[in-house]
Design a protein around this motif. Structure first.
Motif, PDB file in Angstrom:
ATOM      1  N   ASN A 406       0.831  -1.187   0.000  1.00 45.12           N
ATOM      2  CA  ASN A 406       0.000   0.000   0.000  1.00 45.12           C
ATOM      3  C   ASN A 406       0.868   1.240   0.000  1.00 45.12           C
ATOM      4  N   SER A 407       0.302   2.338  -0.501  1.00 46.70           N
ATOM      5  CA  SER A 407       0.995   3.625  -0.520  1.00 46.70           C
ATOM      6  C   SER A 407      -0.036   4.737  -0.463  1.00 46.70           C
ATOM      7  N   GLY A 408       0.397   5.912   0.023  1.00 48.32           N
ATOM      8  CA  GLY A 408      -0.478   7.077   0.041  1.00 48.32           C
ATOM      9  C   GLY A 408      -1.338   7.208   1.271  1.00 48.32           C
ATOM     10  N   PHE A 409      -1.295   6.223   2.180  1.00 52.27           N
ATOM     11  CA  PHE A 409      -2.101   6.282   3.389  1.00 52.27           C
ATOM     12  C   PHE A 409      -1.293   6.898   4.538  1.00 52.27           C
ATOM     13  N   ASN A 429      -6.092   4.820   7.182  1.00 53.79           N
ATOM     14  CA  ASN A 429      -6.090   6.231   7.563  1.00 53.79           C
ATOM     15  C   ASN A 429      -5.684   7.040   6.334  1.00 53.79           C
ATOM     16  N   LEU A 430      -6.519   8.006   5.951  1.00 53.35           N
ATOM     17  CA  LEU A 430      -6.321   8.678   4.672  1.00 53.35           C
ATOM     18  C   LEU A 430      -6.531  10.175   4.827  1.00 53.35           C
ATOM     19  N   ALA A 431      -5.564  10.944   4.355  1.00 51.43           N
ATOM     20  CA  ALA A 431      -5.634  12.403   4.460  1.00 51.43           C
ATOM     21  C   ALA A 431      -6.785  12.950   3.624  1.00 51.43           C
ATOM     22  N   ALA A 432      -7.193  14.172   3.932  1.00 55.20           N
ATOM     23  CA  ALA A 432      -8.255  14.828   3.179  1.00 55.20           C
ATOM     24  C   ALA A 432      -7.853  15.004   1.726  1.00 55.20           C
ATOM     25  N   ASN A 433      -8.821  14.838   0.822  1.00 52.06           N
ATOM     26  CA  ASN A 433      -8.622  15.059  -0.614  1.00 52.06           C
ATOM     27  C   ASN A 433      -7.381  14.341  -1.128  1.00 52.06           C
ATOM     28  N   SER A 434      -7.315  13.060  -0.839  1.00 46.39           N
ATOM     29  CA  SER A 434      -6.153  12.289  -1.263  1.00 46.39           C
ATOM     30  C   SER A 434      -6.575  10.890  -1.681  1.00 46.39           C
TER      31      SER A 434
END
Length: 953
Positions: A406-409, A429-434
């Motif tokens: 996984n990536s981007g979390f 867990n994921l940042a806003a608008n991502s």
């Protein structure tokens, strides 16, 4: 019209795969106006029979839009093909289900534009392009002009003087370069290139709504039809228009031709997003991605005051002229922006269970989780599973997951693979608008049931309410090609799905070979293998196959594609169909999911006896070995493992009744928290929800919005998966807040006064409420008038008489109007505040009791504590005295907190007290302090002459 550029962050969005098939392949969530306006439509266009899609075109030599599954691509791995790669082709397709525009629209799809030769004559190359359009769902569909108008704008040269009926916007993916110019009745144009050619290839162009004004100027307030709004030129703009056209931007122009480019050679994914900005302003964004991963590139960002219709439909069109291409669409998502969504893609069109070449049994899934909100999301519940065609989990002995990344979390994200099944769970867990990416790679070692590997992913937020659950699930279904020959049947329902006791139910059967090897067969009269389909029809059922292209003759001539024979069997009749092919002689059915002669299905109508509640419609295909020139009774020569999918069974049921609904009318107060609508299906059935008849079906019950007052009608039916019954209706009434009315008669009282009732200067009302509404009231009291309001129990009238206070203070009162209909009560806002002020002060205390001689000045009477009353009261004092218990009299000019009496000539008891006076708005209340006694004695000396040197007292 306004054009206000905005700087928007590039972001990825999600694209769902095929989720569930009802009337329209996909899962949908629909509502609008005062209802929940989220919705989701998905269709990957991979199947040969996607329903709910209307296709058409020029017809004849000009062609029509079609689906390539089983024709030029393996079954389940097709595309929506708008045109063939030939001159003068026309094709269109639109989704015949409406969706709301209230909260905005996100359209997401992939496309390919490629051709079967270079077509370099006159620098034509590829053309024309793809038109993508949103149009008013209430309009009767009527396409605009073909050619450079791409089905959206007029084309007066082609005799089409009007644009798409009800068109709102049309985006042209313009390979050839005419969509952006002002020829053929099109209004407005994109700027020319340096070559000054009239055509501007390799552009993405946005055009506006269809109007009644065909001129290039505004007439009586009506803007020009399909006017040019914005355009973006792509890539290198040097050289002639032909040189620009030959570059790989909008279409693919690289040899070798006649082979669809792979995603690594040419990949285009487009997103079109419409968002309301408030008032009458809308933002339209077009972005694309030229590889399977990475960020989108924004191509158009345009603000408009053109308000979209409340209900929209989506369509595509393409055409060719001297320039031509295949124009193909896949993996469509239409949904609302601004929520959590997920997509999934596979890197293989088909799979095998053996390695063969190119790791044919290894597949990698890429999962995109998009947080399209302005808040970081914690603990997104993630689940992913692999199943067969029947929904059974794939055992680990059949498919082995080798790698999960996984990536981007954000930190804290976890993913865990089950030790016993092909399931993955996790917390994201994921940042806003991502966007976060998960990849799963595994190897298939045997054939799943139904020759299908189905991968289903679901994400569910835990810290926000996601009302659009339709785009929280994504499915990728990958056909698995068997070894050797593997025949199976594809079945299509024509018309009604539920039992039709009058005219029967009509179906079409087609044979497909999902094995890796070709199947050979020929007509009777040749001693070869046979492709044989059998159907057993029970006694009492009417069976009509007259629309099947068959013969009952064993002769080798004729154009019939099937030989049919019948025989009596126990309990009915067996119909046997033997494939004949297009001509006498050896015929071949290619493998890898190709359909045998798709234009010549076995078409039949079956009518059960009256009163039949359900029956199984069964058909079987076999690949039989040669057994004589006129025989078709050879043994089944398929591998035993490949015979498991030879039989297709459909349970046909009578029309279900309406589902049970607890309440046909549901009331909510404005801004009250609503819950999902409720209905109960019959055992084994699934509910289907609609907002409008003919709208998008949804399996997730909608949750109404309550921000606007009004009535929204919902529709709900039930289905067994293929047969859907009539709808029941639920009216959701969002009630406007009642008016609070107003109060009067604030009061200022002294201790032991008697309060009067607070008056209702204006009673509360419930304007816009149904007949039968009742009005009552709730009274509240507070000590400070701002917080800590408490309900006064048992008081429901418009007026209220408060209880008297036992000490000085202020009590604040207000009233809430309660409107009630059918047991549902909505409160108004609060009324104005009225007060009860009890201002009698505490007197304070004084001291200074003493004994003095007459004609002696007493000491000062002091103030031990001052008087107290409410904060805005003015406190004054008055002193009073009494001699020997006579009546109290006012001491003149004594108004201070202390008092010094004058010389007292009278012998006796003098009493003093201080009167505290509280005054508010001219109203005064007073109270007396404690008493102070001053005893005045006669202290004069009396002389005794008999004692000259001593005094007597």
């Amino acid at each position: 019209m306004m054009n206000i550029p905005l700087n928007l962050k590039e972001k990825s969005a999600a694209l769902s795969g095929l989720i569930l098939r009802f009337c329209l392949t996909g899962v949908f969530l629909l509502s609008f106006l005062s209802a929940n306006a989220q919705f989701t439509i998905t269709n990957d266009f991979r199947s040969s029979q996607p329903t709910g899609i209307i296709t058409g075109g020029g017809g004849g030599t000009q062609g029509v839009a079609s689906f390539t599954s089983g024709i030029v691509d393996p079954v389940g791995a097709g595309w929506l093909r708008l045109t063939a790669s030939q001159t003068n082709q026309r094709g269109y397709a639109y989704i015949d289900k409406s969706f709301p525009s209230t909260l905005g629209v996100l359209v997401d799809f992939e496309y390919k534009m490629w051709r079967n030769d270079s077509n370099s004559t006159s620098e034509y190359y590829g053309g024309d392009g793809i038109g993508v359009f949103l149009f008013d769902a209430t309009s009767t569909f009527q396409l605009g002009g073909y050619g450079g108008s791409l089905g959206y704008a007029p084309n007066t040269a082609g005799g089409v003087n009007q644009g798409l009926a009800g068109g709102y916007i049309g985006i042209g993916l313009d390979a050839y370069g005419n969509y952006g110019n002002n020829n053929e009745g099109r209004n407005g144009r994109i700027a020319r290139d340096a070559n000054n050619d009239d055509v501007v290839p390799n552009t993405v162009v946005l055009r506006g709504p269809t109007t009644t004004n065909s001129t290039s100027s505004t007439v009586n307030g009506v803007l020009p039809t399909n006017r040019f709004l914005f355009g973006t030129k792509l890539g290198d703009r040097s050289g002639t228009a032909g040189a620009i056209r030959q570059r790989n931007e909008v279409d693919y122009n690289t040899a070798p031709y006649n082979i669809r480019p792979t995603d690594s050679q040419f990949y285009r994914r487009v997103q079109i997003e419409i968002k309301p900005l408030g008032g009458s302003l809308y933002n339209i964004v077009v972005r694309w991605r030229k590889s399977g991963s990475g960020a989108f590139t924004e191509l158009i960002n345009y603000n408009t005051q053109d308000v979209p219709p409340s209900l929209l439909k989506l369509g595509f069109a393409a055409s060719t002229g001297g320039a031509y291409n295949y124009h193909e669409i896949r993996n469509l998502l239409v949904t609302t922006p601004g929520n959590l969504r997920v997509t999934k893609r596979a890197d293989k069109e088909t799979l095998r269970s053996v390695a063969s070449t190119n790791s044919a049994n290894v597949i990698t899934y890429t999962i995109e989780v998009t947080n399209d909100t302005d808040a970081a999301l914690q603990n997104i519940v993630f689940s992913d599973k692999l199943t067969d065609a029947n929904g059974n989990l794939i055992p680990k002995t059949m498919f082995n997951i080798a790698n999960i990344t996984n990536s981007g979390f954000l930190s804290g994200t976890t993913l865990t693979q089950s030790t016993t099944t092909n399931e993955i769970s996790g917390s994201l867990n994921l940042a806003a608008n991502s966007v976060g990416i998960i990849t799963v790679t595994g190897t298939l070692s045997s054939i799943p049931t139904g020759n299908t590997l189905k991968n289903t992913v679901n994400v569910m937020p835990t810290d926000i309410t996601d009302n659009d659950l339709g785009n929280n699930t994504a499915v990728v279904t990958t056909p698995v090609i068997a070894e050797d020959v593997d025949l199976t049947l594809l079945k299509q329902t024509i018309g009604q799905e539920c039992i039709n006791y009058t005219t029967g139910n009509t179906y079409e059967l087609r044979v497909t070979n999902i094995g890796i090897l070709e199947a050979t067969y020929s007509r009777l009269g040749n001693n070869t293998n046979r492709i044989v389909v059998t159907k057993d029809i029970p006694t009492g059922y009417t069976y009509n196959d007259s629309q099947t292209n068959y013969t009952t003759s064993t002769a080798t001539g004729g154009t019939e594609r099937w030989y049919r024979t019948t025989q009596s069997i126990t309990g009915g009749t067996r119909y046997t169909y033997v494939a004949r092919g297009a001509a006498n002689g050896a015929q071949t059915l290619n493998g890898s999911g190709i359909i045998m002669e798709p234009n010549f299905p076995i078409r039949y109508t079956i009518t059960p006896p009256a009163g039949t509640q359900s029956y199984d419609d069964v058909a079987k295909v076999e690949y039989r070995g040669s057994n004589g020139a006129d025989s078709f009774n050879g043994t089944d020569i398929e591998l035993p493992v490949n015979r498991l999918n030879n039989t297709i069974t459909q349970t046909v049921v009578s029309t279900p009744s309406q589902p049970t609904i607890p309440n046909s009318t549901i009331y909510y107060c404005m801004r009250e928290t609503a819950t999902a609508l409720v209905a109960t299906p019959s055992t084994g059935n699934t509910l289907i929800w609609y907002l409008n008849q003919g709208g998008t079906p949804a399996t997730v019950a909608p949750t109404p919005l309550t921000t606007l007052a009004g009535t929204t009608r919902y529709y709900v039916s039930q289905t067994n998966g293929s047969c859907e019954g009539p709808t029941a209706t639920i009216d959701v009434v969002v009630l406007p807040a009642p008016s609070a009315g107003s109060l009067g008669n604030s009061q200022i009282l002294c201790l032991n006064g008697t309060p009067s009732a607070f008056s209702s200067t204006q009673n509360g009302t419930a304007t816009g409420w149904p007949t039968g509404t009742t009005i009552s009231y709730r009274w509240e009291i507070s000590n400070d008038g701002s917080t800590n309001w408490t309900t006064i129990q048992g008081i429901t009238t418009a007026t209220y008489t408060p209880a008297m206070l036992t000490a000085y203070g202020v009590r604040y009162y207000r009233r809430i109007t309660l409107a009630t209909i059918n047991g549902h009560t909505c409160p108004s806002g609060v009324s104005n505040t009225v007060t009860l002020r009890m201002i009698t002060p505490t007197p304070g205390s004084i001291s200074g009791e003493q004994k003095v001689c007459s004609e002696q000045t007493p000491a000062q009477i002091t103030s031990e504590s001052v008087a107290m009353s409410i904060s805005d009261a003015v406190i004054t004092y008055r002193w009073e005295e009494s001699f020997n218990n006579a009546a109290w009299t006012i001491v003149p000019n004594a108004t201070a907190t202390t008092y010094t009496p004058g010389v007292k000539n009278k012998i006796g008891i003098w009493k003093y007290r201080r009167i505290a006076i509280a005054t508010v708005s001219g109203n005064s209340c007073e109270t007396a302090s404690n008493e102070v006694i001053i005893t005045v004695k006669n202290c004069k000396t009396i002389s005794n002459p008999m004692l000259p040197n001593k005094a007597k007292k």
